[in-house]
Scaffold this active site. Structure first.
Site, PDB file in Angstrom:
ATOM      1  N   ARG A  53      25.340  29.698   4.031  1.00  0.00           N
ATOM      2  CA  ARG A  53      26.008  30.972   3.735  1.00  0.00           C
ATOM      3  C   ARG A  53      25.599  32.085   4.690  1.00  0.00           C
ATOM      4  NH1 ARG A  53      28.149  29.980  -1.554  1.00  0.00           N
ATOM      5  NH2 ARG A  53      29.588  31.625  -1.168  1.00  0.00           N
TER       6      ARG A  53
ATOM      7  N   ARG B  42      28.468  38.218   4.011  1.00  0.00           N
ATOM      8  CA  ARG B  42      27.732  38.972   3.003  1.00  0.00           C
ATOM      9  C   ARG B  42      26.475  39.693   3.426  1.00  0.00           C
ATOM     10  NH1 ARG B  42      27.693  35.269  -2.221  1.00  0.00           N
ATOM     11  NH2 ARG B  42      26.391  34.001  -0.879  1.00  0.00           N
TER      12      ARG B  42
ATOM     13  N   ARG C  98      35.466  42.424   6.827  1.00  0.00           N
ATOM     14  CA  ARG C  98      36.011  42.094   5.508  1.00  0.00           C
ATOM     15  C   ARG C  98      36.724  43.293   4.886  1.00  0.00           C
ATOM     16  NH1 ARG C  98      36.725  41.336   0.612  1.00  0.00           N
ATOM     17  NH2 ARG C  98      35.458  40.161  -0.857  1.00  0.00           N
TER      18      ARG C  98
ATOM     19  N   ASP D 209      35.826  28.190   2.869  1.00  0.00           N
ATOM     20  CA  ASP D 209      35.275  27.956   1.536  1.00  0.00           C
ATOM     21  C   ASP D 209      35.613  26.544   1.107  1.00  0.00           C
ATOM     22  OD1 ASP D 209      34.017  29.941  -0.657  1.00  0.00           O
ATOM     23  OD2 ASP D 209      35.058  28.280  -1.630  1.00  0.00           O
TER      24      ASP D 209
ATOM     25  N   TYR E  25      35.678  22.694 -10.262  1.00  0.00           N
ATOM     26  CA  TYR E  25      36.552  23.873 -10.157  1.00  0.00           C
ATOM     27  C   TYR E  25      37.992  23.551 -10.560  1.00  0.00           C
ATOM     28  CZ  TYR E  25      32.776  26.483  -8.043  1.00  0.00           C
ATOM     29  OH  TYR E  25      31.587  27.123  -7.835  1.00  0.00           O
TER      30      TYR E  25
HETATM   31  O1  CP3 Z   1      27.877  29.016   4.966  1.00  0.00           O
HETATM   32  C1  CP3 Z   1      28.655  29.870   5.438  1.00  0.00           C
HETATM   33  O2  CP3 Z   1      28.258  30.964   5.843  1.00  0.00           O
HETATM   34  C2  CP3 Z   1      30.105  29.509   5.603  1.00  0.00           C
HETATM   35  C3  CP3 Z   1      30.942  30.033   4.590  1.00  0.00           C
HETATM   36  C4  CP3 Z   1      30.911  29.498   3.169  1.00  0.00           C
HETATM   37  C5  CP3 Z   1      31.445  30.268   2.112  1.00  0.00           C
HETATM   38  N1  CP3 Z   1      31.451  29.498   0.994  1.00  0.00           N
HETATM   39  C6  CP3 Z   1      31.955  31.641   2.235  1.00  0.00           C
HETATM   40  C7  CP3 Z   1      32.022  32.492   1.029  1.00  0.00           C
HETATM   41  C8  CP3 Z   1      30.520  28.266   2.627  1.00  0.00           C
HETATM   42  C9  CP3 Z   1      29.823  27.087   3.300  1.00  0.00           C
HETATM   43  C10 CP3 Z   1      30.871  28.280   1.252  1.00  0.00           C
HETATM   44  C11 CP3 Z   1      30.671  27.128   0.366  1.00  0.00           C
HETATM   45  C12 CP3 Z   1      30.882  27.276  -1.070  1.00  0.00           C
HETATM   46  N2  CP3 Z   1      31.827  28.008  -1.722  1.00  0.00           N
HETATM   47  C13 CP3 Z   1      30.144  26.563  -2.045  1.00  0.00           C
HETATM   48  C14 CP3 Z   1      29.059  25.545  -1.761  1.00  0.00           C
HETATM   49  C15 CP3 Z   1      27.782  26.177  -1.368  1.00  0.00           C
HETATM   50  C16 CP3 Z   1      27.011  26.808  -2.512  1.00  0.00           C
HETATM   51  O3  CP3 Z   1      26.779  28.004  -2.438  1.00  0.00           O
HETATM   52  O4  CP3 Z   1      26.638  26.077  -3.429  1.00  0.00           O
HETATM   53  C17 CP3 Z   1      30.642  26.944  -3.315  1.00  0.00           C
HETATM   54  C18 CP3 Z   1      30.147  26.462  -4.652  1.00  0.00           C
HETATM   55  C19 CP3 Z   1      31.725  27.851  -3.078  1.00  0.00           C
HETATM   56  C20 CP3 Z   1      32.619  28.480  -4.085  1.00  0.00           C
HETATM   57  C21 CP3 Z   1      32.519  29.966  -4.060  1.00  0.00           C
HETATM   58  N3  CP3 Z   1      32.959  30.776  -3.020  1.00  0.00           N
HETATM   59  C22 CP3 Z   1      31.979  30.802  -5.059  1.00  0.00           C
HETATM   60  C23 CP3 Z   1      31.372  30.329  -6.348  1.00  0.00           C
HETATM   61  C24 CP3 Z   1      32.109  32.126  -4.609  1.00  0.00           C
HETATM   62  C25 CP3 Z   1      31.768  33.414  -5.352  1.00  0.00           C
HETATM   63  C26 CP3 Z   1      30.321  33.651  -5.420  1.00  0.00           C
HETATM   64  C27 CP3 Z   1      29.714  33.942  -4.078  1.00  0.00           C
HETATM   65  O5  CP3 Z   1      28.939  33.102  -3.614  1.00  0.00           O
HETATM   66  O6  CP3 Z   1      30.013  34.990  -3.509  1.00  0.00           O
HETATM   67  C28 CP3 Z   1      32.676  32.091  -3.309  1.00  0.00           C
HETATM   68  C29 CP3 Z   1      32.968  33.254  -2.444  1.00  0.00           C
HETATM   69  C30 CP3 Z   1      32.477  33.227  -1.047  1.00  0.00           C
HETATM   70  N4  CP3 Z   1      32.520  32.135  -0.212  1.00  0.00           N
HETATM   71  C31 CP3 Z   1      31.962  34.335  -0.327  1.00  0.00           C
HETATM   72  C32 CP3 Z   1      31.675  33.882   0.975  1.00  0.00           C
HETATM   73  C33 CP3 Z   1      31.152  34.685   2.131  1.00  0.00           C
HETATM   74  C34 CP3 Z   1      31.819  35.746  -0.869  1.00  0.00           C
HETATM   75  C35 CP3 Z   1      33.143  36.419  -0.812  1.00  0.00           C
HETATM   76  C36 CP3 Z   1      33.079  37.813  -0.281  1.00  0.00           C
HETATM   77  O7  CP3 Z   1      33.030  38.013   0.950  1.00  0.00           O
HETATM   78  O8  CP3 Z   1      33.125  38.707  -1.111  1.00  0.00           O
END
Ligand code: CP3
Length: 347
Positions: free
Chosen positions: A28, A32, A41, A78, A156
């Site tokens: 991640r 963020r 963003r 994502d 999901y």
């Molecule tokens: O690793 C990276 O930097 C690449 C980007 C990436 C995102 N999501 C961007 C994202 C990756 C590899 C993911 C994977 C992901 N997404 C997972 C597996 C990894 C883990 O954390 O267990 C899961 C379960 C998700 C599903 C998901 N996406 C959730 C539950 C959420 C909301 C909660 C949160 O973590 O913010 C997201 C949103 C998300 N995906 C954001 C980002 C940068 C935040 C959105 C924003 O910019 O407001």
């Protein structure tokens, strides 16, 4: 065409080849924590526009390479793009997370779990972002592609949003295992095609995230996740594969027996213990507690060195035990990364 890489440490570590120092990146990392990410963003309508617009996705993918100095980029996307391509559209609700209007509850709903579609068409925006990112990286570091593991995507698709227990998903494993396997099989087929398309577009390595592995018992993990992870591991041969099954304590040895290069460990897992079990046959990725980055710079340094001192092999890719938390100070992340880079490898 793939660029020649100037820094291929992550790939060499994954293959168990010689390395001058341990490579480091953060799950991640794209997003963020960086003000530069939030600036891009906030100029857009939301998360999905960023994910779906290749030039912006590429821009935020490269940011942590420029700003933090990580040894790999991970494509900004994502795991939820896969269920969407299969027929379940998602929204990313501000400060709430993912939300699906439709979910899978019955055989009838499998019409929202399509398999026979052109992945390169429906997920073309990710593939385009991969190509653009490699152009911008110009061979500086490898680019990691990724997908969710079938079990995590299943959660999901059944639940429609995040959950602490995913009890609807686990309920189906007992009440309708045939439907559960059918859906898992469909997700697996699409995931394999998708990962292969990412590799063809230029991903140098791929990671599968089984974020909700830890909520299944050992037997259920063996029945409902392992066979599908195995299909993925068998299908991905062109580039190194990492499997990160968060919380899958009692299944780790089985996962290490799959045809993958790297096993991701979360911070609850003990690296020396796991090394004893698997020997040198796989690379270990991880596993500093993401919360360790809330401590002082000195502490971050100490904790990172302690982690590195626990390694008894060169087969390591340093990372956190899960994604970096959004409110972590990027300067602390830099301290973590610099400490890894300064560490003299003993193996
Ligand atoms: O690793 C990276 O930097 C690449 C980007 C990436 C995102 N999501 C961007 C994202 C990756 C590899 C993911 C994977 C992901 N997404 C997972 C597996 C990894 C883990 O954390 O267990 C899961 C379960 C998700 C599903 C998901 N996406 C959730 C539950 C959420 C909301 C909660 C949160 O973590 O913010 C997201 C949103 C998300 N995906 C954001 C980002 C940068 C935040 C959105 C924003 O910019 O407001």
């Amino acid at each position: 065409m793939k660029n020649t890489l100037q820094n291929d440490l992550v790939l060499r570590a994954a293959r168990g080849e010689n390395i001058e120092r341990y490579p480091v990146w953060l799950m991640r990392q794209a997003g963020r924590i960086l003000p530069e990410y939030r600036a891009v963003r906030s100029s857009l309508s939301g998360f999905k526009e960023l994910v779906e617009t290749p030039r912006f996705a590429a821009e935020v993918t490269v940011q942590p390479v420029d700003i933090l100095g990580v040894d790999a980029a991970i494509i900004f996307s994502d795991i939820l793009v896969v269920p969407e391509a299969m027929g379940l559209e998602y929204q990313m609700l501000e400060s709430k997370g993912p939300w699906f209007e439709k979910t899978i509850k019955t055989e009838e709903d499998l019409k929202y779990a399509e398999v026979d579609f052109d992945v390169e068409d429906r997920l073309g925006y990710v593939l385009e972002a991969i190509k653009l990112t490699n152009q911008e990286l110009n061979g500086r570091v490898p680019l990691i592609g990724f997908a969710g593991a079938p079990w995590t995507i299943f959660c999901y698709m059944i639940e429609g949003h995040g959950s602490k227990t995913f009890s609807e998903s686990r309920k189906m494993l007992y009440t309708n295992p045939v439907l559960a396997h059918n859906l898992m099989d469909r997700i697996t087929k699409v995931t394999i095609k998708y990962l292969q398309a990412q590799i063809k577009a230029g991903a140098h390595m791929v990671q599968v995230f089984d974020s909700w592995a830890g909520i299944l018992g050992t037997e259920q993990y063996a029945t409902f996740s392992m066979p599908y992870l195995k299909q993925i591991a068998d299908a991905i041969q062109e580039v190194p594969l990492t499997i990160f099954s968060k919380g899958a304590m009692s299944s780790l040895e089985d996962i290490a027996n799959l045809d993958c290069n790297t096993i991701g460990l979360d911070w609850n897992m003990d690296i020396p213990e796991f090394r004893k079990v698997i020997g040198d046959k796989r690379t270990i990725q991880g596993n500093l507690d993401p919360c360790a980055l809330y401590s002082t710079h000195d502490e971050v340094k100490k904790l990172t060195n302690k982690l590195l001192d626990s390694f008894t092999s060169k087969r390591h890719i340093v990372n956190l035990g899960h994604g970096v938390y959004p409110d972590v100070d990027p300067e602390k992340v830099k301290t973590f990364i610099q400490t890894v880079k300064d560490y003299a490898i003993k193996y």
